[in-house]
Design a protein around this motif. Structure first.
Motif, PDB file in Angstrom:
ATOM      1  N   ASP A  90      -7.309   7.336  -9.346  1.00  0.00           N
ATOM      2  CA  ASP A  90      -5.980   7.148  -8.747  1.00  0.00           C
ATOM      3  C   ASP A  90      -5.102   8.271  -9.284  1.00  0.00           C
ATOM      4  N   CYS A 115      -2.043   8.753 -10.040  1.00  0.00           N
ATOM      5  CA  CYS A 115      -1.055   8.589 -11.125  1.00  0.00           C
ATOM      6  C   CYS A 115      -1.735   8.605 -12.495  1.00  0.00           C
ATOM      7  N   TYR A 116      -2.984   8.120 -12.566  1.00  0.00           N
ATOM      8  CA  TYR A 116      -3.670   8.107 -13.871  1.00  0.00           C
ATOM      9  C   TYR A 116      -4.142   9.502 -14.284  1.00  0.00           C
ATOM     10  N   LYS A 145      -2.100   8.020  -3.704  1.00  0.00           N
ATOM     11  CA  LYS A 145      -2.844   7.623  -4.902  1.00  0.00           C
ATOM     12  C   LYS A 145      -4.329   7.968  -4.738  1.00  0.00           C
ATOM     13  N   TYR A 167       6.388   8.313  -6.366  1.00  0.00           N
ATOM     14  CA  TYR A 167       5.777   8.095  -7.684  1.00  0.00           C
ATOM     15  C   TYR A 167       4.482   8.894  -7.827  1.00  0.00           C
ATOM     16  N   HIS A 168       3.547   8.739  -6.879  1.00  0.00           N
ATOM     17  CA  HIS A 168       2.278   9.462  -6.977  1.00  0.00           C
ATOM     18  C   HIS A 168       2.468  10.960  -6.724  1.00  0.00           C
TER      19      HIS A 168
HETATM   20 ZN   LIG Z   1      -1.443   4.927  -9.039  1.00  0.00          ZN
END
Ligand SMILES: [Zn+2]
Length: 372
Positions: free
Chosen positions: A269, A271-272, A310, A319-320
């Protein structure tokens, strides 16, 4: 359609669609949330932060927005500063209050929003003279629980490492740790460590990439004058090795992988790629990440018309988008793609000149070099 159904051809790495991402971030800032995003209305300030940070990391804020627009965004953020019985901090939007005006126990500040507000104002090069420092100190003190953790907002039962990270970042931005109990907070962080070497959101939770970042960044933000400074004092060599191993195992080593998962046996993903990648950078181990595979995955997550997803099939979101760019910045330092103007500080999650702006305005002994 599953993510894995799309088999990328990685003979040639995709370019970064910077222009499209800049347009997408500006569209969010000008038009607000789409109707489908109404559930996130109370988090508008943090969503705005991801859009501003996207423009900042791509060095596009000046060219993509006007002075009057920036003034409007600064005014809107200051309107979210709460002064009341809990001291002073920021709320996520006017909709976060249950009554008006903003001064009662039903209109509390939030640590996450306060962190995002300070960084957003620095990106917008606000002089920060309106900040109620005394009130903010009172709010930080009230927010800490007896076990050392921090509450989401003063009357909340919710507490976890995200709030600890925000409190530590705010103290670091103010260069003032006098309102919190550092030893107690460090004990709470240590109690969130798991048998895998990562950190859970709270004690006895599963190891998670996001909370591992919050734990490691917090520990490294503790000032040198404290007895708790530095990773060597906080992570033993064995713990350092175990955490590094767990984080590296979060990177998907398959042919279509390269991205990071947030927990053991989960899928990659975007964001990680920041939460785990920045954690490894904080540990001084960024060089052992397969940065090219990470970049391939993130560039494949781009939506051609702006924003990063993501994975390769979901919808893009601010966010992503920002965290994918932040991961590329941190892990791809030695490559020419993408060519970021400045390095990102992994502890504050801010571009170097933005960090310097904050230090010069908020620190008692300001940093010397002036940003342009
Ligand atoms: Zn994420």
């Amino acid at each position: 359609m599953s993510d894995q159904a799309i088999v990328p051809d990685r003979q040639q790495q995709l370019p970064i669609y910077a222009k499209a991402h800049i347009s997408s971030a500006i569209r969010f800032l000008r038009q607000g949330l789409p109707r489908t995003g109404i559930d996130n209305d109370q988090a508008r300030l943090v969503i705005g932060f991801y859009c501003l940070a996207t423009l900042d990391i791509l060095d596009a804020l000046e060219s993509a927005s006007s002075e009057s627009e920036k003034e409007g965004w600064r005014s809107w953020i200051w309107a979210q500063q709460i002064r009341g019985i809990w001291g002073s901090g920021f709320r996520g939007s006017p909709g976060a209050a249950t009554n008006q005006p903003a001064s009662s126990e039903y209109d509390p500040p939030f640590l996450i929003m306060t962190y995002a507000a300070l960084l957003s104002l620095a990106i917008l090069r606000d002089p920060l003279t309106q900040l109620d420092r005394e009130g903010l100190r009172k709010y930080l003190k009230i927010s800490q629980r007896e076990d050392g953790s921090f509450k989401l907002f003063p009357t909340s039962e919710e507490y976890d490492l995200r709030m600890t990270y925000c409190a530590f970042s705010i103290c670091s931005m103010l260069d003032d740790w006098s309102s919190i109990n550092i030893p107690s907070a460090v004990t709470f962080i240590q109690s969130c460590r798991t048998y895998e070497g990562g950190y859970g959101q709270e004690p006895n939770n599963e190891a998670h990439g996001g909370s591992t970042y919050c734990a490691l960044a917090s520990l490294h933000l503790v000032p040198p004058s404290s007895n708790y400074a530095g990773s060597s004092a906080l992570l033993t060599p064995a713990q350092h090795a175990q955490t590094t191993r767990w984080l590296l195992h979060c990177q998907d080593a398959s042919e279509t992988g390269g991205g990071f998962a947030g927990r053991t046996n989960k899928v990659q993903d975007a964001c990680y790629c920041f939460w785990c990648g920045a954690s490894l950078d904080i540990l001084g181990m960024a060089q052992v990440v397969n940065a090219d595979a990470n970049a391939s995955f993130l560039l494949e997550c781009q939506f051609r018309f702006g924003g990063i997803r993501k994975d390769r099939v979901s919808n893009p979101d601010p966010y992503h988008t920002y965290l994918a760019l932040a991961s590329l910045n941190i892990l791809s330092k030695d490559t020419t793609n993408p060519p970021f103007e400045e390095a990102l500080d992994p502890l504050w999650n801010a571009r170097a000149s933005t960090q310097l702006w904050l230090k010069q305005r908020l620190h008692a002994t300001p940093a010397t070099a002036a940003p342009a």
